[in-house]
Design a protein around this motif. Structure first.
Motif, PDB file in Angstrom:
ATOM      1  N   PRO A  29       1.000  -3.501   5.056  1.00 26.78           N
ATOM      2  CA  PRO A  29       2.451  -3.769   5.114  1.00 26.78           C
ATOM      3  C   PRO A  29       2.826  -5.106   4.476  1.00 26.78           C
ATOM      4  N   SER A  30       2.749  -5.154   3.166  1.00 29.78           N
ATOM      5  CA  SER A  30       2.963  -6.409   2.434  1.00 29.78           C
ATOM      6  C   SER A  30       4.448  -6.653   2.174  1.00 29.78           C
ATOM      7  N   GLU A  36       6.494 -12.626   9.580  1.00 29.07           N
ATOM      8  CA  GLU A  36       5.410 -12.087  10.404  1.00 29.07           C
ATOM      9  C   GLU A  36       4.399 -11.304   9.579  1.00 29.07           C
ATOM     10  N   HIS A  37       4.751 -10.977   8.334  1.00 25.81           N
ATOM     11  CA  HIS A  37       3.825 -10.240   7.480  1.00 25.81           C
ATOM     12  C   HIS A  37       3.092 -11.140   6.486  1.00 25.81           C
ATOM     13  N   LYS A  38       3.159 -12.437   6.694  1.00 19.90           N
ATOM     14  CA  LYS A  38       2.440 -13.331   5.780  1.00 19.90           C
ATOM     15  C   LYS A  38       0.943 -13.029   5.740  1.00 19.90           C
ATOM     16  N   ASP A  40      -0.436 -10.188   6.099  1.00 13.43           N
ATOM     17  CA  ASP A  40      -0.567  -8.947   5.341  1.00 13.43           C
ATOM     18  C   ASP A  40      -0.439  -9.189   3.844  1.00 13.43           C
ATOM     19  N   ASP A  91       4.131  -6.794  -3.428  1.00 10.28           N
ATOM     20  CA  ASP A  91       4.990  -6.891  -2.250  1.00 10.28           C
ATOM     21  C   ASP A  91       5.976  -5.730  -2.221  1.00 10.28           C
TER      22      ASP A  91
END
Length: 460
Positions: A29-30, A36-38, A40, A91
């Motif tokens: 989940p980029s 919160e996805h850093k 990823d 991304d």
């Protein structure tokens, strides 16, 4: 065995493996816009680097920026052959509203030969396609027909905020004879298209101020300027009744369409009734003397994107508002300079300023327009490669939107950019149920392979 036939056999024999590997890549989940996805983002960059290593690429690096990492790699052993810089992004957009997805966005599924999942078309699936082309060539031929560099970023969906600086800092390392991008779409299902031009973008916000605070309209109305009225006058001054922009000098630098371009657009047999239905309007409207495709691909615009001020609640409130404002953006075409356009907008606003108000103009980010001429040999070669797999003549199109990083490649690297997309405009790029038709993935593998062979003798 002929090299391209050998590649075709490799793709056929390894298709199931490729699709499983694509699923693994898409499952990360980029989402670049959500903090919160850093982790990823780093995971996706590392995963891509590992794919490139398995493919046989060299000098693979996951490189930190002030934001998300950039992945680079190369293979530079094709002596006296051109160098291709392949650009893409790993991304993806957020997935909301999640309840509208028919399957989980990061648990990709294949249904009816279509890959569903966030990033499947924009742009992980198309980046993955390039990796598999390189892998196939290096495993079947043990070499590439051209030199290849890769630059895959993790911030395209948030404006490529740090990539300009990265390209400027590493411009010698990234030097190439062309930039190849697969982040666009076919003209229509089964109809290939090379996109050779993009519009640029600039804009301003107009803030109009009147009295020190909202005034009672019964006491002051008729004797004090209303900022909303003043703003409406300014906005009305931007266009005539036919939609032509009245800002002095706005069209002075516009590069006119060639006869060949207008003929190519006309051949596309554009469906005006279809676009009316798609937009939900009863008639089209735009600058006179140009077709819809010309208006939206090759002519500049000035659009009011939002207006604010005064009371907007239920019922009525009898006031003269103290402030009003509007947001304006302009799509620009080749040879227009966004900084010059903002200067012209400022001059026009000042010249049309009504009495009794103060006006402040603030600027938005700017992106330059881009074009690689339609008759450029690298553009025409791309069209020929498409036609090896699609039984349709390639369309040579412009795009009405903007991809600012494309003009950065043009400006900093001085390199032609070839946009060979394999998505479809209906594949929900930024919406729920994003998907990628695997027929176009399969054809894309072979088209790109052919293109690398097609351009191996190219010289500037």
């Amino acid at each position: 065995m002929d090299q391209l036939k050998q590649l075709d056999q490799f793709f056929a024999e390894n298709r199931e493996r490729h699709l499983e590997e694509m699923k693994e890549f898409i499952s990360i989940p980029s989402i670049s816009s959500l903090s919160e996805h850093k982790p990823d983002m780093r995971k996706a960059a590392d995963h891509l680097a590992n794919l490139l290593k398995k493919a046989g690429m060299e000098n693979i690096q996951v490189r930190d920026t002030a934001g998300h990492p950039v992945v680079t790699a190369d293979w530079l052993h094709a002596e006296n052959r051109p160098t291709v810089l392949v650009y893409g992004h790993y991304d993806v957009q957020p997935v909301d509203p999640i309840e509208l997805w028919d399957s989980e966005p990061f648990k990709p599924e294949i249904r009816d030969n279509i890959m569903y999942g966030r990033g499947s078309s924009d742009d992980k699936g198309q980046v993955f396609m390039h990796v598999k082309v390189l892998e196939a060539m290096l495993q079947t031929e043990e070499k590439l027909p051209v030199n290849v560099k890769l630059l895959v970023e993790g911030e395209e969906e948030i404006g490529s905020v740090h990539l300009d600086g990265f390209i400027e800092e590493h411009k010698e390392e990234l030097a190439a004879d062309l930039v190849l991008i697969s982040d666009t779409a076919l003209y229509a299902p089964g109809k290939p298209a090379v996109c050779y031009a993009l519009r640029g973008l600039t804009g301003v916000q107009i803030n109009v101020s009147g009295a020190k605070g909202d005034l009672h309209s019964g006491i002051y109305g008729g004797g004090v300027q209303n900022p909303i009225h003043a703003l409406a006058d300014i906005l009305a001054s931007f266009h005539d009744e036919h939609g032509t922009i009245k800002v002095e000098g706005f069209y002075d630098s516009v590069r006119q369409l060639t006869a060949e371009e207008r003929a190519a657009f006309a051949e596309l047999d554009f469906d005006e009734e279809g676009i009316k239905s798609e937009a939900g309007v009863t008639e089209l409207f735009g600058e006179e003397g140009f077709t819809y495709l010309e208006q939206t691909w090759a002519r500049p615009t000035l659009e009011v994107n939002g207006v604010f001020g005064g009371f907007a609640g239920e019922g009525i409130k009898t006031v003269l508002p103290a402030k009003a404002g509007a947001k304006i953006t302009c799509r620009l075409v080749p040879d227009q300079d966004p900084y010059e356009i903002v200067k012209l907008l400022r001059q026009h606003i000042e010249a049309n300023k009504p009495a009794g108000v103060d006006i402040e103009v603030t600027e938005f980010d700017k992106g330059k327009p881009f074009i690689t001429p339609m008759d450029h040999p690298l553009i025409q070669a791309a069209g020929r490669s498409y036609e090896t797999q699609y039984n349709e003549k390639t369309a040579y199109i412009r795009a009405g939107g903007s991809i600012p990083i494309v003009s950065t490649f043009d400006e900093i690297l001085g390199t032609p950019v070839v946009m060979m997309g394999f998505g479809l405009s209906t594949e929900n790029f930024h919406a729920p149920n994003e998907h990628f038709h695997l027929e176009n993935f399969d054809k894309g593998l072979r088209v790109v392979s052919d293109y690398f062979h097609e351009i191996k003798d190219y010289s500037k």
